[in-house]
Design an enzyme around this catalytic site. Sequence first.
Site, mmCIF file in Angstrom:
data_model
loop_
_atom_site.group_PDB
_atom_site.id
_atom_site.type_symbol
_atom_site.label_atom_id
_atom_site.label_comp_id
_atom_site.label_asym_id
_atom_site.label_seq_id
_atom_site.Cartn_x
_atom_site.Cartn_y
_atom_site.Cartn_z
ATOM 1 N N PHE A 167 0.802 -1.226 0.000
ATOM 2 C CA PHE A 167 0.000 0.000 0.000
ATOM 3 C C PHE A 167 0.830 1.267 0.000
ATOM 4 C CE2 PHE A 167 0.708 -0.431 4.614
ATOM 5 C CZ PHE A 167 1.025 0.876 4.963
ATOM 6 N N LYS A 191 -0.970 -7.993 -8.615
ATOM 7 C CA LYS A 191 -1.950 -7.994 -7.528
ATOM 8 C C LYS A 191 -1.597 -6.826 -6.620
ATOM 9 C CE LYS A 191 -2.777 -8.792 -3.741
ATOM 10 N NZ LYS A 191 -3.288 -7.837 -2.665
ATOM 11 N N GLU A 194 -5.034 -4.224 -1.783
ATOM 12 C CA GLU A 194 -6.461 -3.894 -1.820
ATOM 13 C C GLU A 194 -6.752 -2.547 -1.175
ATOM 14 O OE1 GLU A 194 -5.845 -6.544 1.863
ATOM 15 O OE2 GLU A 194 -4.986 -6.247 -0.148
ATOM 16 N N SER A 244 5.392 -6.853 4.389
ATOM 17 C CA SER A 244 5.981 -7.125 5.699
ATOM 18 C C SER A 244 6.817 -8.401 5.660
ATOM 19 C CB SER A 244 4.875 -7.285 6.747
ATOM 20 O OG SER A 244 4.172 -8.498 6.549
ATOM 21 N N CYS A 299 9.918 1.284 3.765
ATOM 22 C CA CYS A 299 10.890 0.353 4.327
ATOM 23 C C CYS A 299 12.281 0.961 4.413
ATOM 24 C CB CYS A 299 10.919 -0.941 3.514
ATOM 25 S SG CYS A 299 11.455 -0.706 1.807
ATOM 26 N N GLU A 393 9.240 -3.158 13.491
ATOM 27 C CA GLU A 393 8.966 -2.118 12.508
ATOM 28 C C GLU A 393 7.668 -1.404 12.887
ATOM 29 O OE1 GLU A 393 9.224 -1.679 7.711
ATOM 30 O OE2 GLU A 393 8.175 -3.440 8.468
#
Length: 502
Positions: A167, A191, A194, A244, A299, A393
């Site tokens: 995202f 993909k 969402e 992640s 990240c 994180e």
Amino acid sequence: MSTIIDAQPIAVATKRSNDVRVLMNYINGSWVDSATSEYAPVMNPSIGQHIANVPLSVRSDVDAAVRAARAAFPAWSSTPIKERVQIFFRYKRLMEEHLQELAALVREENGKTMSEAFAEVEKAIEVTEFACSMPQLTTGEILEVSKGVECRIDRYPVGVVASITPFNFPNMVPNWTIPNALVLGNTMILKPSELVPLSSIRIAELLKEAGLPDGVFNIVHGSQEAVEALCDHPGIDALTFVGSTRVAKLVYARATSHFKRALCLGGAKNHLIVLPDAHEEMAASNIAASMSGCAGQRCMAASAMVAVGNVDHIIRRLCEEAKKIVPGKNLGAVISKKAKERIERYITEAEQQGARVLVDGRNWIVEGKEGGFYVGPTLIDGVRPDMRIAQEEVFGPVLAIMRVNTVDEALKIENSNPYGNAASVFTQSGGAARYVIERASAGMIGVNIGVPVPREPFSFGGWNESKFGACDITGKSSIEFFTKPKKTTIKWNPESKVNWMS
């Protein structure tokens, strides 16, 4: 900000249900309904507004996309690379022409500031520009290894590849893989997260406008079932994932168990080692930008600062810089209410364990955007290495400050964390910088740079539990991942003297 998803280009990829836009999958050059009956809301995190519904696609949707990609592969892979790349020259130009629109889409679905959204799309354009150089980078190799005998290597596309994206960069991360993979002759199924599906829709439309043949690029929206189907499907030859570490491990294990080539990028806990001789203004401004840029949802964000010796003057300056960063003004929203609550729990827990909050970003409400999800920049001093905020994180605009006496103590903290995406050192000493560069356990290192992202053609990728699989996802290293070498040995003249090499 006016809504972008009502613009005509996006409208062709959607339909309406109860005045909410319902998204569709993109398969074989057409927008098609998913076979699912389950949909998830897409939110504008800046204002907390429900802007669309995205299908949680099922295995039959993935299967349809794979069939389209496999059918398109023979013609696309046999098209000369000099012809394939022309499409991406046009795609790059279209992204430049639609820069404002693409950035506005990123802002709407992700919550970034407009300047951050522009920077994201500009990086996607840079990656596409690199893909356009592929004909010069994949010319193959040939050598006469013995009299009359030559060996050569040519690179062939892997086949159908899947790309699962997060995202936090809805335009840039898909474009980490799309241009390189397709220019190299593969076909693809994307993909997207969402949570941020709108940018990928516009990417598909621009690729089609650039002349990409139907079936070469496909989109399947969804969540866990779609990801599992991509990992399992025998018609997919390679898969990339960015997200992640917990999910990266699961995806890598599942994809490789089906004998797929896989590259999965996970999370990070990036350490900034700050020495007393660091340039005060440069260090403070870089660290503040690193920990708060993209609301800390990247990240490569600085999330742990290791202060070596007396650096109080830099920390004071850092607090001043952090207070200039204001949610809703020059700091964007975090992705969801759930993310805001999780980030604030980390801060509260650290405070309860004895750390001191120097700048507090909790409970922030932006006037006029009361429904938005905002966390202000937060600096926490006196953090111990055993605290959760020092180890995990956080993925928010939060910097945990730990104190040590020596560079070796700082490196011990950095080396002991399981991740290895990035690390930086702030110093004016070349010797100290080299000492950290050689010993920090991370794939990307910065010297007086808070976000050491390599520029093309240098590749992006970490070490340890920040990456699973071989190669990197961008740059020259991506050529190795998205192609397979064919080695040919040739001899024509029977008169040549024969030796062990022939």
